[in-house]
Structure formats: structure tokens, C-alpha cells
Design an enzyme around this catalytic site. Structure first.
Site, PDB file in Angstrom:
ATOM      1  N   CYS A 312       0.015   8.398  -7.740  1.00  0.00           N
ATOM      2  CA  CYS A 312       0.388   7.170  -8.538  1.00  0.00           C
ATOM      3  C   CYS A 312      -0.727   6.501  -8.961  1.00  0.00           C
ATOM      4  CB  CYS A 312       1.585   6.419  -8.332  1.00  0.00           C
ATOM      5  SG  CYS A 312       3.056   7.417  -7.535  1.00  0.00           S
ATOM      6  N   CYS A 435       2.155  -3.241  -2.996  1.00  0.00           N
ATOM      7  CA  CYS A 435       1.940  -4.633  -3.230  1.00  0.00           C
ATOM      8  C   CYS A 435       2.934  -5.335  -3.005  1.00  0.00           C
ATOM      9  CB  CYS A 435       1.200  -4.758  -4.591  1.00  0.00           C
ATOM     10  SG  CYS A 435       2.239  -4.148  -5.945  1.00  0.00           S
TER      11      CYS A 435
END
Length: 501
Positions: A312, A435
């Protein structure tokens, strides 16, 4: 994105009152304000919700209204609004501060305003509500010009956009705030988590979740760190220039720059403006990237000649970093679901002079069908996530996300990890990163994967990344968790898994 206004963010914050703001802590009261503010500059009308025009505060007001009313993303709208404006660099910095500060502190601002607006915030026109928020933000958190200037500016804007009654109400509310003293004043009946929600302006569900995972003290530290202006950092392209050499050039150019303590490839720059507009960026000497994000490619540890899969990849920072670490020798397949995002990766590779990166556009869940099994030495799955580790940079995330979002994305993460793991060679390394701060998306994903795949083992804590961060970052399950308060960088999770022979 940094505040850039030269003013300091400081002090406490509040909760949305009357149901018009995101997430309340569950208490109501009157508050007060400081008598210091950032304050007022010139202004010019431009109807609420229309394209930005006029003074710094009018531009900020237009952005805030559109974020609330249209669901616009603050970072994208702010960038386009500033590009259309003719504001000076100083005023553009003030707009940035007012927009991000008002959004980030919304619970606190609405909590205080709820004690002074007799009819309730929910009954005000959106532009009036936003005007009160950005004006109160100046009074409570910014210390640059006299408070009366911020009040006068708000009243003048109200007169131009509304009528005498509205300007009178705005004037009365803000002057009452100034007379009230320190704000917010919280009732003794509030519990610890509710107080954190109000004072640090985070939805109560987030505070409770972090308190359960990390303890109440750490939860409060996360919330406080999320309200700090984000640092500006760049990753040095070690294939072109050493960090010491680029740092020396920056210092010679008058920038306030220092070596990152998080990444050996990072430089932290204060007040340097947009470094993507510099010749260093154009010539491929640096890339703009958060310090925590720089750790991911280092954890992958690709070597020259290897075959690497970035599942990704957009916008391409980690793919590019891996290419730099490989000295542009080998092959990186950088995949993204959307073709236009894959193009961003290709653009990064071209700017940095990296020929080893090839891009493609597939659903990452289908990569196992289009790529050869056991054909990659390294795989990076920087998984889609809730993003709750980057609230400092994207404060609207606090109000956009809900608890169910974490559960839904966790199911996708687990499926992605299982799907791409078969593409790894025996002896190869797969890095899973996010994240976010949520262990439902982090350590629990890894624990379940290792339980179901005995042919894999964690090697997270034998990497140079852990040796550098140990003592500050957390060992969560079989991976490394950075929280926003640890280094002033993004919250990140990194797990390094090896396929056994």
C-alpha cells in the site's frame, strides 16, 4: 503542516456544547478567558462558506465554516485557500494557527462558550459559531497582541457579515470571557477521564480507550501532545548526500535545523517554510517525511539486489526510502489500489532518480493472485488504519472517527496481512506498520497472525530501530509502539516478522 504564525499555543481547552461540536465530556459550565491573545489584523468581508478572500481571520473563518458544514478536510481546504489568497507569509501562518487550533481545541472552546452564549451554540449560524471559536482560541491560547484587538476584529467581521444584533452578541460574549479570568473552570464532580476530555479537547471515548491501553497518565500525555504544533522534518537521500553535509548546508542558509534523534536519516527544521519548495527537494536531496515514518523502511532493511513489495505504497515516501537504502539496486514493486495514487509514487521515484521502483495498481487483497508466491525478500504492509497517531497533523480526525471505525479497519488489516504473507520467501522479512495508537489494529493483529502462522516469528526487537528507541518507545506485544509524546513525532506501530526456513 506547521502553525507558522510565530504565536505560542498554550493553556487549557474545552468541549463542544449544545451538541454542535464533536464529542462532549459530559459537563456544562461557565468559563472564562485569559487576557492575552494573538490578535487582530485587517479584515474584509466574504460571505461565510465562500472561497477565501480578505484578511487572515476571514480566510480562517471561511475554512472553518466549510469544514463544519461541508465535511471538507481542513488540510486540503486550508492549502487551497491560502494559495488563492494574497496573504503575507505571516498572515498565512496565522490562518494556519487559527484553523488547526480552533479545530483541535473545539471541545474546550465550546465548553467555555456554552457558559456565555445564553441561547446555546447549536442555535447560532455556523459562521457565528466559528467566529466565536476562532476568537476565543486567540484569547485563550495565543499571546501576541492585545486581547482587545482580537475582540475588535471579531466584532468588525460580525458587523460586515451579519447585523447589529450579531455583532453586539459577539462583543458581549468575548468581553465577558475576558472578565471571567482563567478558563475553563471545571466542576469538582468531573472524573479524571472527563477532565482530560475537556482540558485536552478529545472525545471521551478516545480518552477512555487510551487510559485502558496505556494508563491514565499516558492517555493525558497523548492528548496533550496531539495539541502541539507538529514538527517539520525531512529525510535525507543518503544516495545523494550525507545527513551531515545537508545539515551543514541548511545551517549555512540560516535555517534552524538539527539532526533527528529518531531516525539517522532525518533532520528537524524549525521555521523553514515549505521545504518542498527548495532546491534541495527539487534536486532529490531530501523528502518531507515525519520522523516516525522514516523508521519503517529502516525496519524493512532492504539490501541492494533484493526484490521488495510495498503493498500500500502511496504517496511513496517509504518506497523511495527503501530504494535509497538499496542504492537503487534491485527491484521494488510499489502497489496502490488507485492508479492516480500509484502515479504519486512514480513521481517521487522520478524526482529522486530511483529506477528500481516499478508501480502498479491492484487491490492489495488480490496481490497474492497476480504475483508469484514466495517471490519477495522483503514485504512492507503499511496498512490502512484509523490514523489516530497523526491527530497532531490532522486534528479533524478527532471528530471524524468513531470507535466502530477501529474495529472495521482491524478486520481489513488482518485479512491483508494473511493474504500477502504467502508472497514472502523463506528467510525473508515482512514489516507491518500503522500510524495509529490502537492495539486492536497493532499488537492484536500481530498476535493473531503469529498464532495462526507458526512459520513466522517476530524479530522486532533485534533491529537497530528498537535498540535506538528502547527506553522511550513501548514494546507492545511483538511490535514497537511510538506514542506522540515520546519524540514529538507521529504515533506509529512497527512489527518485524521473519518467515522461518
Amino acid at each position: 503542516m506547521s502553525a507558522g504564525s510565530g504565536a505560542d499555543r498554550r493553556g487549557p481547552h474545552v468541549q463542544p456544547s449544545g451538541g454542535n461540536g464533536p464529542g462532549a465530556a459530559g459537563a456544562k459550565q461557565a468559563g472564562g478567558g485569559k487576557d492575552k491573545s494573538t490578535a487582530g489584523k485587517n479584515h474584509r468581508p466574504g460571505g461565510a462558506g465562500k472561497p477565501a478572500a480578505g484578511s487572515a481571520r476571514e480566510v480562517a473563518l471561511d475554512v472553518l465554516v466549510r469544514v463544519e458544514q461541508q465535511g471538507a478536510y481542513s488540510n486540503l481546504l486550508l492549502s487551497s485557500s491560502l494559495q488563492k489568497s494574497a496573504l503575507s507569509r505571516e498572515d498565512a501562518g496565522l490562518v494556519t494557527e487559527l484553523v488547526y487550533g480552533s479545530i483541535s481545541r473545539m471541545i474546550t472552546l465550546d465548553y467555555v462558550l456554552g457558559g456565555f452564549v445564553s441561547k446555546g451554540l447549536a442555535r447560532l449560524a455556523p459562521w457565528v459559531r466559528s467566529l466565536l471559536r476562532l476568537s476565543l482560541y486567540q484569547l485563550m491560547y495565543l499571546d501576541r497582541v492585545p486581547s482587545h484587538a482580537a475582540v475588535n476584529e471579531a466584532v468588525n467581521i460580525a458587523k460586515k457579515r451579519g447585523h447589529q444584533g450579531i455583532s453586539g452578541m459577539v462583543n458581549g460574549v468575548l468581553r465577558s470571557v475576558l472578565r471571567a479570568g482563567e478558563l475553563p473552570v471545571l466542576p469538582e464532580s468531573l472524573g479524571r477521564e472527563e477532565r482530560i476530555s475537556v482540558l485536552h479537547s478529545h472525545p471521551l471515548w478516545m480518552v477512555r480507550r487510551w487510559a485502558a491501553e496505556y494508563g491514565v497518565e499516558a492517555a493525558e500525555a497523548i492528548c496533550a501532545a496531539n495539541n502541539e504544533p507538529p514538527a517539520s522534518s525531512v529525510r535525507v537521500n543518503a544516495a545523494m548526500i550525507s545527513r551531515d553535509a545537508l545539515l551543514a548546508q541548511m545551517l549555512e542558509a540560516g535555517l534552524e535545523a538539527s539532526a533527528s534523534l529518531v531516525s539517522p536519516y532525518g533532520i528537524v527544521v524549525k521555521g523553514g517554510g515549505n521545504l518542498a519548495l527548495t532546491s534541495w527537494y527539487r534536486e532529490g536531496c531530501l523528502s518531507v517525511q515525519d520522523e516516525s515514518s522514516m523508521l519503517v523502511a529502516e525496519a524493512v532493511a532492504p539490501e541492494p539486489g533484493m526484490r521488495v513489495l510495498d503493498c500500500c505504497a502511496a504517496p511513496g515516501g517509504k518506497s523511495a526510502h527503501m530504494g535509497e537504502l538499496m542504492k537503487d539496486e534491485g527491484w521494488i514493486y510499489a502497489n496502490d489500489l488507485h492508479a492516480h495514487k500509484a502515479q504519486l509514487v512514480a513521481d517521487q521515484a522520478q524526482r529522486l532518480g530511483l529506477g528500481c521502483i516499478a508501480t502498479g495498481s491492484h487491490d492489495a487483497l488480490r496481490l497474492a493472485r497476480v504475483l508469484e508466491p514466495e517471490s519477495f525478500d522483503r514485504i512492507l504492509l503499511d496498512a490502512p488504519c484509523s490514523g489516530l497517531g497523526v491527530i497532531r497533523r490532522k486534528p479533524d480526525l478527532k471528530w471524524r472517527k468513531q470507535p466502530e471505525d477501529v474495529a472495521s479497519v482491524a478486520a481489513l488489516q488482518a485479512e491483508l496481512l494473511q493474504s500477502v504473507s504467502g508472497l514472502l520467501k523463506p528467510g525473508g522479512v515482512l514489516v507491518y506498520s500503522t500510524c495509529t495508537t490502537e492495539q486492536a489494529e497493532n499488537s492484536r493483529i500481530i498476535a493473531e497472525f503469529l498464532k495462526n502462522n507458526p512459520g513466522f516469528a517476530s524479530v522486532s526487537f533485534s533491529s537497530p530501530v528498537w535498540k535506538r528507541l528502547e527506553g522511550t518507545a513501548l514494546a507492545e506485544g511483538e511490535g514497537i509502539q511510538l506514542l506522540p509524546q515520546h519524540f514529538g513525532s507521529d504515533g506509529f506501530y512497527i512489527a518485524r516478522l521473519q518467515r522461518l526456513l
